[in-house]
Every structure is written in structure tokens, then in C-alpha cells.
Design an enzyme around this catalytic site. Structure first.
Site, PDB file in Angstrom:
ATOM      1  CG  HIS A   1      -1.709  -1.193   1.460  1.00  0.00           C
ATOM      2  ND1 HIS A   1      -2.663  -1.617   0.556  1.00  0.00           N
ATOM      3  CD2 HIS A   1      -1.719  -2.100   2.471  1.00  0.00           C
ATOM      4  CE1 HIS A   1      -3.222  -2.733   1.025  1.00  0.00           C
ATOM      5  NE2 HIS A   1      -2.658  -3.042   2.176  1.00  0.00           N
TER       6      HIS A   1
ATOM      7  CG  HIS B   1      -5.829  -6.132   1.850  1.00  0.00           C
ATOM      8  ND1 HIS B   1      -6.699  -5.475   2.677  1.00  0.00           N
ATOM      9  CD2 HIS B   1      -4.588  -5.862   2.298  1.00  0.00           C
ATOM     10  CE1 HIS B   1      -6.001  -4.838   3.613  1.00  0.00           C
ATOM     11  NE2 HIS B   1      -4.725  -5.054   3.402  1.00  0.00           N
TER      12      HIS B   1
END
Lengths: 335, 335
Positions: free
Chosen positions: A57, A219
Site C-alpha cells: 500500500h 487487498h
């Protein structure tokens, strides 16, 4: 085909090494266990701000370490929570005279590992509290025991908390304020293509042509349904209305994050941003601060997310206070 | 499937509008014709710095407008040169007392359009010169009449020229220096997946599994051959050696750019960066300044490029001088 260039086992450690080489004035890399701390902080700050979570991320969280934002960041492997030992050591290193505040995205693994680390810190005599970020309205469902996922709002909460911490607030005041920041934030994300699976290559899930995964997670968590692409203007108007409608308090003045999920270009994100501003303007909502770019991606997913935070009294000062991190710079006001 | 979210015709104008909304203190948007100018510049600067080219490479060039770097940026449509009228108007607006310097990537369309604009500026009595950036070693072939393509080095040249312009140099000194910066720079790029075609969706070209396009261009220009992926460490070592070998002057001390081509994550880019640093260290080359991130992408291509610039005497001061643009901030030295 695997479109990622990740070196096999030590991708995260190598990447942190690269980041620390890029910003030797800002960052110190610790290897055993693995975490990053900032080299400088505002002397007024009494509480160390520590965040972390799975990798993939970036720039979250490592790119937000530095004066005005985080004091430490703790990376797990790609999409996996860090070990409590990493969090414990990073927190000890980053603690201020009033202790440590953990900023945690609402995922089970992160809650557990930050929780164990907090117990160990208390055993060490270091005060610790937690701010849980849970902004993703796609998971706002009473049937989900875990509650809403934490996504893009994490950046806004980390910046607001950094500004607040630099005013010298104590741990309880800061933790309560951080919880207000998180409560005032909602997001929704849309994808046109899944991220590459780092383990097996190829797209992590398949989407039919001209279809959007509306309400996707960072995700690659699937949405309840895939929708036909309504065109960008209608999509943005719908997202804006949905996020506005989900905010617990009336949104007169907001912080706005238009966030790329990985493979979406700045050209697209800024065009989306212009459309969001038009939509907010029509609805009488003032954008007092904003961030547009790839700040909380899901590896190389094609898509974007929209986050709004309803501003409380005095919060804009926290947003505008100076910060200097790899991914976020707010200059001192010009003298 | 089209993985881009570009609104049909006015994507570039909308995106510039979004960028100007993000940085109202830095940028002024002009719509007819379309270009961006900076609102602030160092009063010592005597020459306006103007760059531009096709869109789809953001943050290049619009993200580099601001004090310490460009005075204006002129966008064409995606992968298409801007019109000479845009360049002419932007240059008139951005000109300093000593005129205007054009920073142009070496593509036929850009050379022609900047050339016509330069003629018009001269007719207006505004002195103008050009720095041509041509760093891509994959196109270093005597049989190519157009010469090497301009790619990642553009960012380094723009920052160095910004620093040099802020010392108050005149037009000829600055143009000659800029040409030295460009001459001292070489790049190579590798892709694992093509960008999405903005016109027809889908990948602009197909690559077989586990194959790399080595020597790809930033508009998806194909390389001479596709190669089996040798693994990241060998790939980086090879690229480092090739760029070092192509530099016209011995590289004792260099600027390094590790640049994402669009869909490549920061996690990957920083891991690549750490590997490049190891390779350079082994070869006795000192990295005096660096930039790691997605600075000159090719829409959403998966891949990265490596650029080195051999530093001349005094150039590091230009690199380290303060700058504040949407994509690039160098703080004033701490007092």
C-alpha cells in the site's frame, strides 16, 4: 504473467532500505525486527505516533514518517499484518514522554498484533492507546462482526493526528481526537482491474469487460457485486453522493482524498478530482483541504477511491500544520 | 477491456483543472489555449523555463511547475505534441527579462511545434533558446535520423535548470548549461506489460509470459527484441552497466532516477533502487542525489526506467537548491 518485479523473499526489507537511502535526513531503518523511525520530531510533541500494516500500500505507512506525521512505521509482508514484536520495538523507540498512540486500520490481524504489542508496552510501563480507522462504507453492514475496513482515510487521520500531536496534546486527548477524525471519515473504492497476485502472477480476480468492482477493498477484497461501467461522470456523482450520505455528521466543510489504487494515472486521478469538486460544489459542500494521488494503493490495481472527512472545529489547523515526509510536504507559512 | 478512467475528449483539460485546484497557491490554469503557469518565481531568475509535450506522462511536465523548477508547462493530448499556439502563449506569459528557455524531449512533433513557437517568439522580440533532452540509449543508433528519444532525464534536467536559473544566469549561459546536463544523462527502460491503449482499450502491445520488453519507449515504442526475464537482480545489474557504459563522461558522482512507468508499485521501485545502489557502489560510483518514484510514466505501463546523470562541477548545488512544485519539493536548508 506476473507483472510485478518483486524480488522473492526480501522485497519489503529491500524497499525500506531503498526508502531510507532516499531520505537519510528523515528516516532510520531498523532491521531486526524490521521497522522505520523518524530522525526528527517537533519538540512540543509528547506522544509518539506509530502506524503500520501489510505492505503493498506504499507510500502508506512508511512514506508518512517524518516531522508533522508519524514517528514510526511498521511493515508486514505484502497484505499481511506485521508481527507484534516489530510493533513493540518500534513503539518503544518512538514513544514520547506521554507514551504511544497506535493508528490501526480495522483488520483482524492488525488489531490482534497491535493489541499484543500494546499489552507488552503496558507491561513495560509505557502508556499506549489506539485509534482504529474504519472508513470503508462498502463494509458497513451490521452482519459483519469485524466492522468497516480501514482504507484511504488512514492518510487523512495520520496527518490530522500529526498536526494535533505537534500542539503538545497528551495521550488521552490525542486518542479521543483521533477517534473523532476516524469517525468523521468515509470512503468507497472502485476497480476496473484487480491487482497482480504477488504469489502466482496474473490478475488476483477476473472482471468481465466494461465492468467495475464497486466497493472493492485495498487487498482485492471483492465487492458484493460487479456493475456495468456507467461512465466516469455518473460514477463519480454516485460515489460522491454515497460517501456524503454515509458521513455521520453534516458535511459543510470537508477534507477530500482522491486516491489511486495503483495503476491509475495522475491524469485520470486529477480528472476524477475535478469531477468530484464539481459534484461537491453542486451539493454545497466546501473542500477545505485535499490530496490527489496514489497514497493507499492495492499493489497495481486499476481503480480509485474517494474519501471525505467532515471537518470539526479547529481541525483545519491540524491539516495545514507543517509536515515533511517522503510522500507529504506542507511548508511552513511564508514569513 | 479498457482499464483507464479517462473521460472522453477533455481528459487533459479536466486533469489540469484538478491539478490547479489542488495547488491554487502554485499554479494558474489558462484555457484558451491550454497551459499552466507558476504563480511565483525566484526574483533572481532572468529566464522563463517552459516545457511541455504529450500527456499521459504525469507528473511530467505539469507537476514540475513552481518556484525552483518550471515557469510554464504545455500539455498536448495523450501522447501527442502540444500545438505551437499553446507553446507560444505560455512562453510569452512565462518569459523573463532575458527571454525563454524551451526544454524539449527529442520527438519529431515536439521539435516542430516548439520550433514554430520559437520563430513566433523571435518575431515578437522575445529571445528564446532550446535544450533538447535525448537520453534513451535504446535509440542510440546511427541509422536513426531523429536520434535518441527524450525520457526520464527530462526531470533531472528540469530540476538542474531550475536551480541554475535561480542563480540569475542569462539565456545563453543557461541554454549551454542545459545542453551539458542533457548530454551527461542516459536512460534505459524495461516493461513487463504494455500500457492500456486509450483509444481502443486493452494492452497496446502483447508480451509473452515472463518476457520483458527491454529498451521500451515512454509511448510504448517497442524495443528491438523481447527478452526472457533474467530475474530482478541480474536485470538491474545489466541495466546499471549499460547506462554507465553509455555515459559520455566517466561517472564518479551521479544523479540517479529510478522511475516507474505507471503501474509499478513504490514497493518495487524502492527495492529496485536498493539494488541499483548496491550495483553502483560495487562499481565505485557515488550517488550524490536521487529521485525514486513514478515521475515519467507511459500511462499505466508495468515497468521502470533507470537514468544516470554524470555530475559536473557545481551542478549538485543546482540539484539541492530549493524547489516547490506539486511533485517535487526541496526545502530551504534548516536555519
Amino acid at each position: 504473467m506476473n507483472r510485478l518485479f518483486l524480488p522473492a523473499d526480501n522485497a519489503v526489507e529491500r524497499a525500506l532500505q531503498g526508502l531510507a537511502l532516499t531520505h537519510p535526513d528523515l528516516l532510520e531503518l531498523h532491521r531486526d525486527p524490521l521497522y522505520l523511525t523518524g530522525r526528527r520530531r517537533n519538540p512540543a510533541r509528547r506522544v509518539g505516533l506509530v502506524s503500520g500494516g501489510g505492505s503493498g500500500h506504499e507510500p502508506l505507512h512508511s512514506g508518512f514518517v517524518g516531522p508533522g506525521m508519524l514517528d514510526a512505521a511498521v511493515p508486514g509482508r505484502v497484505f499481511a499484518s506485521p508481527h507484534n514484536r516489530q510493533i513493540h520495538e518500534a513503539s518503544k523507540k518512538a514513544a514520547g514522554p506521554d507514551g504511544v498512540l497506535h493508528i490501526v486500520k480495522n483488520y483482524t490481524g492488525d488489531r490482534i498484533n497491535f493489541g499484543i504489542a500494546a499489552e507488552r508496552l503496558r507491561a513495560d510501563g509505557i502508556p499506549v492507546r489506539r485509534v482504529l480507522v474504519d472508513d470503508d462504507l462498502a463494509t458497513d453492514d451490521a452482519s459483519t462482526a469485524t466492522g468497516r475496513r480501514g482504507t484511504g482515510a488512514t492518510v487523512l487521520v495520520e496527518k490530522l493526528l500529526g498536526g494535533a500531536a505537534d500542539t503538545g496534546l497528551g495521550l488521552d486527548e490525542l486518542a479521543d481526537l483521533g477517534t473523532l477524525f476516524a469517525d468523521a471519515s468515509r470512503s468507497v473504492a472502485v476497480a476496473a482491474r484487480a491487482q497482480t497476485s504477488p504469489s502466482r502472477g496474473g490478475e488476483a480476480f477476473e472482471l468481465p469487460d466494461n465492468t467495475l468492482e464497486y466497493g472493492v477493498g485495498i487487498h482485492g477484497e471483492r465487492a458484493a457485486e460487479a456493475l456495468p461501467n456507467p461512465g466516469l461522470e455518473d460514477l463519480v456523482a454516485h460515489m460522491t453522493d454515497q460517501v456524503l450520505g454515509a458521513l455521520p455528521h453534516a458535511a459543510d466543510s470537508v477534507l477530500l482524498l482522491v486516491n489511486g489504487l495503483g495503476a491509475t494515472t495522475l491524469l485520470e486521478l486529477q480528472a476524477v478530482h475535478a469531477l468530484v469538486c464539481e459534484a461537491l460544489d453542486k451539493r454545497g459542500v466546501h473542500v477545505a483541504g485535499r490530496l490527489v494521488g496514489t497514497y493507499v494503493p492495492a499493489l497495481d490495481m486499476s481503480g480509485f477511491s474517494l474519501t471525505l472527512t467532515t471537518l470539526g472545529a479547529g481541525w483545519l489547523d491540524f491539516w495545514n500544520s507543517p509536515a515533511h515526509t517522503p510522500a507529504f510536504t506542507v511548508l511552513e507559512p511564508t514569513r
